[in-house]
Design an enzyme around this catalytic site. Structure first.
Site, short mmCIF file in Angstrom:
data_model
loop_
_atom_site.label_atom_id
_atom_site.label_comp_id
_atom_site.label_asym_id
_atom_site.label_seq_id
_atom_site.Cartn_x
_atom_site.Cartn_y
_atom_site.Cartn_z
N GLU A 86 0.82 -1.22 0.00
CA GLU A 86 0.00 0.00 0.00
C GLU A 86 0.85 1.27 0.00
O GLU A 86 1.72 1.42 0.86
CB GLU A 86 -0.93 -0.01 1.24
CG GLU A 86 -1.93 1.13 1.22
CD GLU A 86 -2.93 1.07 2.38
OE1 GLU A 86 -3.11 0.00 2.98
OE2 GLU A 86 -3.54 2.11 2.65
N LYS A 270 -7.18 -0.41 11.65
CA LYS A 270 -6.60 -0.89 10.39
C LYS A 270 -5.38 -0.04 10.05
O LYS A 270 -4.36 -0.54 9.57
CB LYS A 270 -7.64 -0.86 9.27
CG LYS A 270 -7.21 -1.53 7.97
CD LYS A 270 -6.45 -0.62 7.02
CE LYS A 270 -6.05 -1.34 5.74
NZ LYS A 270 -5.23 -0.50 4.85
N ASP A 286 4.03 -14.25 11.98
CA ASP A 286 2.66 -14.65 11.63
C ASP A 286 1.73 -13.45 11.82
O ASP A 286 1.30 -13.16 12.95
CB ASP A 286 2.26 -15.82 12.53
CG ASP A 286 0.88 -16.38 12.22
OD1 ASP A 286 0.08 -15.67 11.59
OD2 ASP A 286 0.61 -17.51 12.64
N HIS A 384 -2.02 10.72 -0.24
CA HIS A 384 -2.18 9.37 -0.77
C HIS A 384 -2.19 9.39 -2.29
O HIS A 384 -1.64 8.51 -2.94
CB HIS A 384 -3.50 8.81 -0.25
CG HIS A 384 -3.64 7.34 -0.40
ND1 HIS A 384 -2.97 6.46 0.42
CD2 HIS A 384 -4.34 6.59 -1.27
CE1 HIS A 384 -3.27 5.23 0.05
NE2 HIS A 384 -4.10 5.27 -0.96
P1 NAD Z 1 9.05 -23.16 16.84
O1 NAD Z 1 8.41 -24.29 17.55
O2 NAD Z 1 9.55 -23.39 15.45
O3 NAD Z 1 10.27 -22.61 17.71
C1 NAD Z 1 10.15 -22.36 19.08
C2 NAD Z 1 11.05 -23.29 19.84
O4 NAD Z 1 12.41 -22.91 19.63
C3 NAD Z 1 10.84 -23.21 21.32
O5 NAD Z 1 9.77 -24.01 21.71
C4 NAD Z 1 12.20 -23.67 21.86
O6 NAD Z 1 12.25 -25.05 21.98
C5 NAD Z 1 13.18 -23.25 20.77
N1 NAD Z 1 14.02 -22.07 21.12
C6 NAD Z 1 15.35 -21.93 20.85
N2 NAD Z 1 15.79 -20.74 21.28
C7 NAD Z 1 14.75 -20.11 21.84
C8 NAD Z 1 14.59 -18.82 22.46
N3 NAD Z 1 15.60 -17.95 22.62
N4 NAD Z 1 13.36 -18.47 22.91
C9 NAD Z 1 12.32 -19.32 22.77
N5 NAD Z 1 12.41 -20.55 22.21
C10 NAD Z 1 13.62 -20.95 21.73
O7 NAD Z 1 8.15 -21.86 16.75
P2 NAD Z 1 6.93 -21.31 17.59
O8 NAD Z 1 7.27 -19.91 17.94
O9 NAD Z 1 6.51 -22.22 18.69
O10 NAD Z 1 5.76 -21.33 16.50
C11 NAD Z 1 5.60 -20.32 15.56
C12 NAD Z 1 4.84 -20.85 14.35
O11 NAD Z 1 3.62 -21.46 14.75
C13 NAD Z 1 4.47 -19.75 13.41
O12 NAD Z 1 4.92 -20.13 12.13
C14 NAD Z 1 2.94 -19.74 13.44
O13 NAD Z 1 2.44 -19.38 12.17
C15 NAD Z 1 2.60 -21.15 13.81
N6 NAD Z 1 1.29 -21.44 14.43
C16 NAD Z 1 0.43 -20.47 14.84
C17 NAD Z 1 -0.79 -20.83 15.42
C18 NAD Z 1 -1.72 -19.73 15.91
O14 NAD Z 1 -1.35 -18.58 15.87
N7 NAD Z 1 -2.92 -20.04 16.39
C19 NAD Z 1 -1.12 -22.17 15.59
C20 NAD Z 1 -0.21 -23.14 15.16
C21 NAD Z 1 1.01 -22.77 14.59
#
Ligand code: NAD
Length: 432
Positions: A86, A270, A286, A384
């Site tokens: 945008e 928005k 996300d 705009h």
């Molecule tokens: P992930 O599981 O890929 O990574 C997180 C993991 O990384 C942690 O659980 C930990 O084990 C490790 N880690 C290493 N260093 C870390 C640090 N410094 N801090 C925290 N953890 C560390 O990712 P995630 O963040 O659990 O999931 C994100 C993804 O899940 C996104 O792609 C999202 O789109 C998706 N998702 C979203 C939903 C929703 O929003 N409702 C539902 C399901 C999946």
């Protein structure tokens, strides 16, 4: 050079040719040429990598990537990458960040990175009895949840608390909802939280005698909030025929409209999300999760309202603040897989998810002010239109130099329409 030594103010940046802008970014950041290539899409994510990210991949979708200038966030200059289609969003954020700079920039903070995992417990004989049983076994539940992610545990994260909510009057019969509060450190946390709720299900069933149905993260991340504040000297807001006091008053009146009316609040928020999403996307996060959290939070009082607040202090300065959930990460998901996202974090000198959340909420507040200031004064279309005219010119088939010439002509004629653009272009390009 350490990131704090860079200046986010680069006068005349918008007027530079593309290649010179890239050189300026190299001069004003710790990015290497290869980082910049990743960030700007000249290199970066390739189809092979993309093929591992989602299903049925045939290629990649591109968005323009701009850099918002002038941001000072907690006394640190930061260049902010924004991925957005945008027009006027990057310009608006940069301009408002310049005004906020006159008042010291943005003061920001976050609450702990606590996400909520939900477990729906059906077929419970007595809701009160089951609730009290869950609280009696709280330590057992938390220590079982702690075993799920040893990495998070080691980093000082992990389960923090439980909450129980009763829904006695549901069409499927009464049920309980158990919230598992989980500190996810620098992750967005969906996977950690979802895994923990799934693992706890058998224990929760044995404690309550009920049946655990859904086990999933809540996107209403109202314990993981980011807050930004700015104070803009009224004199800095004066422009053309408008005094600073008039602009301050106009912005506050415009905010009051959004605070009172959900129809206006939806558009107001928005505008905030124009800035928020652009940084969320640029960093591989996300944006649906952040959007869902923002709008649910805006309705937390039972009526949808403005996420931001605007007023004035005793000296007549404009004071704005924005508070919203910010479930973003710098590890996990696409943040580590996408080379452009990694370069975006490096550009901003980000070391923790909290720092990223703070920058994002500052951009949201700047974007909000850009819209309110324009609406309260000259109207949104003036600024705009000149940017929109460039898109219309491109859509009409203009190329190179002709894009700007045609856009200027459309604005001068006060007719920014594709049919008119095609007509002018045909006339210009007639042979002879
Ligand atoms: P992930 O599981 O890929 O990574 C997180 C993991 O990384 C942690 O659980 C930990 O084990 C490790 N880690 C290493 N260093 C870390 C640090 N410094 N801090 C925290 N953890 C560390 O990712 P995630 O963040 O659990 O999931 C994100 C993804 O899940 C996104 O792609 C999202 O789109 C998706 N998702 C979203 C939903 C929703 O929003 N409702 C539902 C399901 C999946």
């Amino acid at each position: 050079m350490p990131p704090e030594a860079f200046n986010s103010r680069i006068p005349g940046f918008y007027n530079l040719p593309l290649e010179e802008r890239r050189v300026k970014i190299l001069d004003h950041s710790q990015l290497s040429e290869s980082d910049l290539a990743d960030l700007s899409g000249q290199a970066g994510l390739n189809p092979e990598e993309a093929n591992h990210m989602i299903e049925n991949v045939v290629g990649m979708h591109k968005l323009p990537l701009g850099i918002a200038l002038n941001f000072v966030v907690n006394n640190r200059d930061v260049l902010v990458p924004m991925a957005i289609e945008e027009p006027s969003v990057v310009a608006g954020a940069s301009y408002m960040a310049k005004l906020a700079r006159a008042g010291g920039g943005f003061s920001v903070r976050t609450s702990p990175p606590e996400m909520i995992g939900q477990m729906q417990i059906l077929e419970v004989a007595d809701l009160y009895h089951a609730e009290s049983a869950l609280f009696s076994e709280k330590d057992k539940l938390l220590s079982a949840a702690a075993q799920v992610d040893p990495v998070l545990e080691k980093l000082g994260g992990g389960p923090r608390d439980i909450e129980v909510r009763q829904f006695p009057d549901s069409p499927v019969g009464p049920f309980l909802v158990l919230h598992l509060v989980y500190d996810v450190r620098d992750a967005m946390g969906a996977n950690a939280v979802n895994t923990a709720t799934e693992r706890l299900a058998p224990l929760v069933e044995s404690i309550t005698g009920g049946r655990v149905h859904l086990r999933i993260l809540s996107n209403l991340a109202d314990r993981r909030l980011a807050y930004a504040e700015c104070r803009i000297p009224s004199a800095a807001l004066a422009f053309e025929g408008y005094s600073g006091t008039e602009v301050v008053q106009g912005v506050i009146e415009a905010w009051a409209f959004a605070a009172a009316d959900p129809y206006r609040a939806a558009t107001h928020n928005k505008g905030i999300m124009n800035g928020v999403d652009a940084v969320v996307i640029a960093t591989g996060n996300d944006w649906r999760a952040v959007e869902a959290g923002a709008h649910a939070y805006a309705a937390r009082g039972g009526r949808y309202t403005s996420l931001s607040t605007w007023g004035q202090d005793a000296e007549g300065n404009l004071v704005g603040s924005l508070e919203m959930p910010m479930a973003i990460g710098i590890v996990g998901g696409a943040t580590k897989v996408h080379p452009g996202a990694r370069a975006a974090l490096k550009l901003m000198g980000i070391k923790t998810a909290a720092e990223l959340a703070e920058i994002i909420v500052a951009v949201g507040l700047a974007q909000n002010l850009a819209a309110l200031r324009a609406l309260a004064t000259e109207g949104i279309q003036r600024g705009h239109m000149s940017l929109h005219a460039r898109q219309v010119a491109i859509a009409a088939g203009a190329q190179g130099e002709q894009i700007n010439q045609l856009a200027e002509q459309l604005v001068a004629d006060k007719t920014v329409r594709i049919d008119r653009a095609v007509e002018i272009l045909e006339k210009w390009n007639q042979p002879g």
